[in-house]
Design an enzyme around this catalytic site. Structure first.
Site, PDB file in Angstrom:
ATOM      1  N   ASN A  26       0.406  -0.988  -0.077  1.00 12.72           N
ATOM      2  CA  ASN A  26       0.069   0.120  -0.673  1.00 12.72           C
ATOM      3  C   ASN A  26       0.632   1.114   0.232  1.00 12.72           C
ATOM      4  O   ASN A  26       0.458   2.432  -0.062  1.00 12.72           O
ATOM      5  CB  ASN A  26      -0.541  -0.130   1.293  1.00 12.72           C
ATOM      6  N   GLY A  75       2.102  -5.363   7.869  1.00 17.61           N
ATOM      7  CA  GLY A  75       1.264  -6.442   7.881  1.00 17.61           C
ATOM      8  C   GLY A  75       0.339  -6.747   8.612  1.00 17.61           C
ATOM      9  O   GLY A  75       0.077  -5.718   9.179  1.00 17.61           O
ATOM     10  N   SER A  76      -0.978  -7.707   8.283  1.00 14.92           N
ATOM     11  CA  SER A  76      -1.929  -8.262   9.382  1.00 14.92           C
ATOM     12  C   SER A  76      -0.908  -8.314  10.662  1.00 14.92           C
ATOM     13  O   SER A  76      -0.615  -8.868  10.729  1.00 14.92           O
ATOM     14  CB  SER A  76      -2.353  -9.208   8.425  1.00 14.92           C
ATOM     15  N   GLY A 104       1.386 -10.747  11.162  1.00 15.86           N
ATOM     16  CA  GLY A 104       2.415 -10.415  12.651  1.00 15.86           C
ATOM     17  C   GLY A 104       3.144 -11.306  13.444  1.00 15.86           C
ATOM     18  O   GLY A 104       3.460 -11.202  13.921  1.00 15.86           O
ATOM     19  N   GLU A 142       4.519  -3.558  12.707  1.00 17.24           N
ATOM     20  CA  GLU A 142       3.921  -2.366  12.039  1.00 17.24           C
ATOM     21  C   GLU A 142       2.363  -3.499  11.222  1.00 17.24           C
ATOM     22  O   GLU A 142       2.795  -3.112  10.230  1.00 17.24           O
ATOM     23  CB  GLU A 142       4.882  -1.437  11.033  1.00 17.24           C
ATOM     24  N   CYS A 187      -2.684   1.856   6.811  1.00 18.53           N
ATOM     25  CA  CYS A 187      -3.484   1.177   8.647  1.00 18.53           C
ATOM     26  C   CYS A 187      -3.772   2.715   8.652  1.00 18.53           C
ATOM     27  O   CYS A 187      -4.605   2.116   9.982  1.00 18.53           O
ATOM     28  CB  CYS A 187      -1.677   0.539   8.676  1.00 18.53           C
ATOM     29  N   GLU A 200       8.143   3.154  13.866  1.00 22.09           N
ATOM     30  CA  GLU A 200       9.084   3.580  12.731  1.00 22.09           C
ATOM     31  C   GLU A 200       9.066   4.695  12.859  1.00 22.09           C
ATOM     32  O   GLU A 200       8.315   5.871  13.055  1.00 22.09           O
ATOM     33  CB  GLU A 200       7.950   3.547  11.036  1.00 22.09           C
TER      34      GLU A 200
END
Ligand code: UN1
Length: 494
Positions: free
Chosen positions: A150, A226-227, A231, A249, A283, A463
């Site tokens: 994304n 990701g999801s 994760g 994340e 997200c 991040e």
């Protein structure tokens, strides 16, 4: 059709198996290029190259590493338009947003280039005489960077630029849906002068390439976006395979709170931008509006009226407001959630179906969708949909709004619209999310502050900003005793 290759130890190479796959434009099915479908044997070579390169890269003075990043930022800036156009074609987001994605990469690259001459540690007083105490950052080693589709330029940059300036080396496994942007980013790093092996690029699936990285003893850290489901798997594998460092994340279920004193016109703009920008595939996207009951009906009508006028289409066209979803499976997934919402008793105000008229039939389009009378316990109010679906949840008070906001497993971003400074500060204190906006939507974080979230949105790392340095470095605390005798801390200074 252009054919892309893996980048291992400074050379562009085919996957050993010779297998390939295609990158497809989600707006119209156009084939954009071919990329390798790699396997564990390619990962093996990439990790070996990264390990070898780490031996010398960690010793390159950090300002020199920063200068290479600075050159990369300059090239990114020169090629911004070219990258943005390909980004729109490969990922689907509208061109102004694609430019924003590239700009975010430019920003983080300049920022981390500057860290070449900072990377501050602490020098502190020692408790004993003739003793020196200080701390420095050290690189962790080989970092596997596993990224989503994304933000195909920004997110890999968030992960790679701090890693590199700190002296780590990287094996980059980009999302299978946006490989071309990954290749372009790595080409830029190569052109900027990154030595062979410092960044290696391996295309392929999560099952084959991702999995091999998680298990590989030569990988010291995995940075993954990701999801939540993936994760948990990444963290489990990292724990089992050498207790690797891991930075996660994960998702969001971000809300905008609208209080009765809010400027509703302003709130409306923030809601539309946050919910339907990037077709809801951020997200940080807003998928819940928690609204005080006295203004709920009015706001619902305002949203429905404007959202109905959003124009779907190819993101390259200036007339397009909302681009496609990433692929047909995403359309199906979003539609399943809409069915769930209906069954749960939410009232469908707008949308609720794929958009297939005319040219749209060639792509993966879904109509901007709004549900009202949503209860906080409904699945559409709790689970990440990652599409253009917005749920309006009525509440009575600010306290209830905050409680509803905080009741989901995610805690990435939240926002409040109010003109009352006391209520704004109460919300700032009590909203349990990593990012809080006042009188702005939930998207659009800047790179100089930490990015990440509470609870299941991550595992405590952030991040961007200075916080990213913590994720990608080890602290080394150093004591130098120049007294010439044994001095016992905690004992001899009493
Ligand atoms: C994401 O969706 O994973 O704050 C990143 C934002 C962007 C980054 C989103 N700067 O919306």
């Amino acid at each position: 059709m252009k054919s892309y290759r893996n980048y291992i130890n400074g050379r562009w190479v085919e996957a050993k198996s010779g297998r390939r796959t295609q990158s497809i434009n989600p707006a119209n099915g156009e084939v954009l290029g071919e990329v390798p479908l790699s396997g564990p044997e390619d990962v093996e070579e990439a990790v070996a190259a990264a390990r070898e390169a780490f031996r010398s890269w960690r010793l390159v003075p950090a300002p020199k590493r920063g200068e290479i990043l600075y050159r990369a930022a300059e090239i990114l800036r020169e090629r911004k338009e070219e990258l943005a156009r390909m980004l729109t074609r490969e990922m689907g987001k509208v061109l102004p947003e694609a430019r924003g994605d590239v700009q975010e990469a430019i920003d983080i690259t300049y920022y981390m280039a500057g860290e070449g001459r900072r990377q501050f540690g602490h020098t502190v007083p020692a408790e004993l005489p003739n003793k020196w105490a200080m701390s420095v950052r050290e690189p962790i080693g080989v970092i596997a960077v596993i990224t989503p589709w994304n933000f195909p330029v920004a997110i890999p940059s968030w992960k790679m630029m701090p890693s590199l300036v700190l002296g780590n080396t990287v094996v980059f496994k980009p999302a299978s849906d946006t490989p071309i942007l990954a290749a372009m980013l790595v080409e830029i790093l190569e052109e900027a002068g990154l030595p062979p092996g410092v960044v290696n690029l391996v295309f392929g699936s999560g099952e084959e390439v991702g999995e091999a990285l998680l298990r590989h003893p030569g990988v010291d850290m995995v940075s993954f976006t990701g999801s939540v489901e993936s994760g948990v798997h990444v963290a489990t594998m990292c724990a089992q395979h050498g207790l690797k460092r891991v930075s996660l994340e994960l998702g969001g279920k971000n809300a905008i709170i609208v209080l009765e004193d809010a400027n509703l016109d302003l709130a409306l703009e923030g809601i539309l931008w946050s919910a339907f920008g990037t077709t809801g595939q951020r997200c940080t996207a807003c998928s819940r509006v928690i609204v005080q009951r006295s203004v709920a009906k009015k706001l619902e009508e305002m949203i429905a009226e404007r959202a109905a006028r959003l124009r779907l289409g190819d993101g390259l066209l200036e007339t397009t407001d909302v681009g496609p979803l990433i692929h047909r499976r995403a359309v199906e997934r979003v539609h399943r959630y809409v069915e769930i919402g209906r069954q749960e008793g939410a009232r469908l105000v707008l949308g609720g179906e794929p958009a297939q008229e005319g040219e749209l039939a060639k792509g993966s389009f879904y109509r901007p969708t709004v549900f009202a009378d949503v209860r906080p316990d409904m699945r559409i109010a709790r689970e990440e949909i990652f599409g253009p679906v917005l749920s309006l949840i009525p509440v009575d008070t600010l306290e209830e709004a905050i409680q509803v906001n905080n009741s989901v497993q995610y805690g990435l971003s939240s926002a409040i619209y109010t003109q009352d400074v006391n209520r704004a500060f109460t919300a700032i204190r009590d909203l349990a999310t990593g990012i809080v906006y006042v009188n702005a939507g939930t998207i659009g974080a800047e790179i100089q502050l930490p990015f990440g979230g509470y609870r299941n949105t991550g595992n405590g790392h952030r991040e961007a900003g200075q916080a990213a340095l913590d994720a990608y470095s080890e602290w080394k605390s150093i004591y130098v005793d120049y007294s010439g005798r044994l001095q016992r801390a905690q004992i001899d200074n009493q």
